[in-house]
Write a protein that holds these residues in place. Structure first.
Motif, PDB file in Angstrom:
ATOM      1  N   LYS A  88       0.861  -1.183   0.000  1.00 28.57           N
ATOM      2  CA  LYS A  88       0.000   0.000   0.000  1.00 28.57           C
ATOM      3  C   LYS A  88       0.892   1.226   0.000  1.00 28.57           C
ATOM      4  N   LEU A  89       0.571   2.166  -0.836  1.00 26.11           N
ATOM      5  CA  LEU A  89       1.335   3.404  -0.839  1.00 26.11           C
ATOM      6  C   LEU A  89       0.938   4.213   0.383  1.00 26.11           C
ATOM      7  N   VAL A  90       1.927   4.675   1.130  1.00 20.71           N
ATOM      8  CA  VAL A  90       1.626   5.451   2.327  1.00 20.71           C
ATOM      9  C   VAL A  90       2.359   6.785   2.279  1.00 20.71           C
ATOM     10  N   ARG A  91       1.820   7.736   3.007  1.00 17.57           N
ATOM     11  CA  ARG A  91       2.534   8.996   3.174  1.00 17.57           C
ATOM     12  C   ARG A  91       3.484   8.843   4.344  1.00 17.57           C
ATOM     13  N   SER A  92       4.553   9.638   4.325  1.00 20.10           N
ATOM     14  CA  SER A  92       5.593   9.406   5.345  1.00 20.10           C
ATOM     15  C   SER A  92       5.070   9.638   6.758  1.00 20.10           C
ATOM     16  N   ASP A  93       4.088  10.513   6.942  1.00 19.01           N
ATOM     17  CA  ASP A  93       3.623  10.742   8.323  1.00 19.01           C
ATOM     18  C   ASP A  93       2.659   9.662   8.812  1.00 19.01           C
ATOM     19  N   ASN A  94       2.322   8.697   7.957  1.00 19.79           N
ATOM     20  CA  ASN A  94       1.479   7.588   8.421  1.00 19.79           C
ATOM     21  C   ASN A  94       2.293   6.379   8.868  1.00 19.79           C
ATOM     22  N   ILE A  95       3.596   6.409   8.573  1.00 20.17           N
ATOM     23  CA  ILE A  95       4.459   5.273   8.910  1.00 20.17           C
ATOM     24  C   ILE A  95       4.440   4.999  10.407  1.00 20.17           C
TER      25      ILE A  95
END
Lengths: 136, 130
Positions: free
Chosen positions: A76-83
């Motif tokens: 799933k593509l995630v944004r860095s602040d969701n890691i």
């Protein structure tokens, strides 16, 4: 006087235990197999000499970073602040978790640094920069 | 009426080896033996900033072109491990602080970390990019 030879050498390979041998091999491979779970992004890994093996596949979480700066976790593509949230749940489930970063060698350090910050916030501190063996 | 005689049931086991072979081949094909390999590193915990004496810090800066500045002097990446080893021999408390530019290529960064590992540097600090 005619001597009749009575000794007959049995030249067959015994095959009665073959299924047992095969089953043993089968069970070995069944136990050691980890089916490929995620395919990740298309990356060209950097090369390094002093590399070490990851301890166990079961205690490893992968983060893919592509050349364009896309981040993918579990396909799933995630944004860095969701890691942070994803890794925090994983870390809570498995304290031995090692995070393997599979980043393209042309990826920018800005993104990698953002991942570092997120991982520190998620308390996932064991890190591995996935790389290929360099030959010199 | 003829009584049906029980003749003794048997499972045919002649093809058992074939079935087992088939399963074996399936698992052989799907098994991936090659383990993941890479450079291991441990990040400091959140809020674990320490004050360190300036003399024990060696700054290693990497710019966006992949040029390395080690303690203020430019150096080629392949020579980093020799220089680090020399400095570690002088001061074994040395902490190498690696700082990369935002636009630095990850490949260059991994090359530098690899050099530090080759020099057996245990204390590596990774500074945030700016």
């Amino acid at each position: 006087m005619k001597l009749s030879r009575k000794v007959k050498i049995n030249s067959d390979i015994p095959t009665a235990s073959m299924p047992d041998i095969i089953f043993m091999l089968l069970i070995f491979f069944m136990v050691t197999t980890v089916l490929r779970e995620y395919s990740g992004l298309d990356v060209e890994l950097p090369k390094a000499k002093r590399i070490q093996k990851l301890k166990s596949k079961r205690h490893t979480a992968h983060i893919w970073v592509s050349k364009q700066g896309q981040i993918s976790i579990e396909d799933k593509l995630v944004r860095s602040d969701n890691i942070r949230h994803i890794m925090y749940t994983k870390r809570a489930a498995d304290p031995q978790l090692t995070v393997s970063i599979k980043a393209d060698k042309a990826a920018r350090m800005g993104i990698i640094s953002a991942i570092h910050t997120e991982l520190r916030k998620a308390d996932a501190l064991m890190l591995n920069y996935s790389s290929k063996t360099a030959i010199d | 009426m003829a009584k049906r005689r029980f003749k003794g049931g048997e499972i045919p086991t002649a093809s058992m080896a074939d079935i087992a072979f088939l399963l074996l081949i399936f698992f052989l094909v799907t098994t991936t033996i090659d383990m993941d390999k890479g450079l291991g590193i441990v990040l400091p915990a959140e809020g674990e900033e320490l004050e360190i004496k300036k003399i024990n810090i060696l700054n290693c800066l990497i710019n966006s072109q992949g040029n390395v500045l080690l303690g203020g002097e430019p150096i080629a990446i392949k020579d980093v491990h020799r220089e680090i080893r020399r400095r570690l021999a002088e001061n074994d408390k040395l902490i190498i602080s690696v700082k990369a530019h935002k636009k630095t290529k990850y490949g260059d960064y991994v090359a530098v970390i690899d050099q530090l590992k080759r020099a057996n540097a245990k204390r590596i600090s990774i500074a945030d990019t700016d």
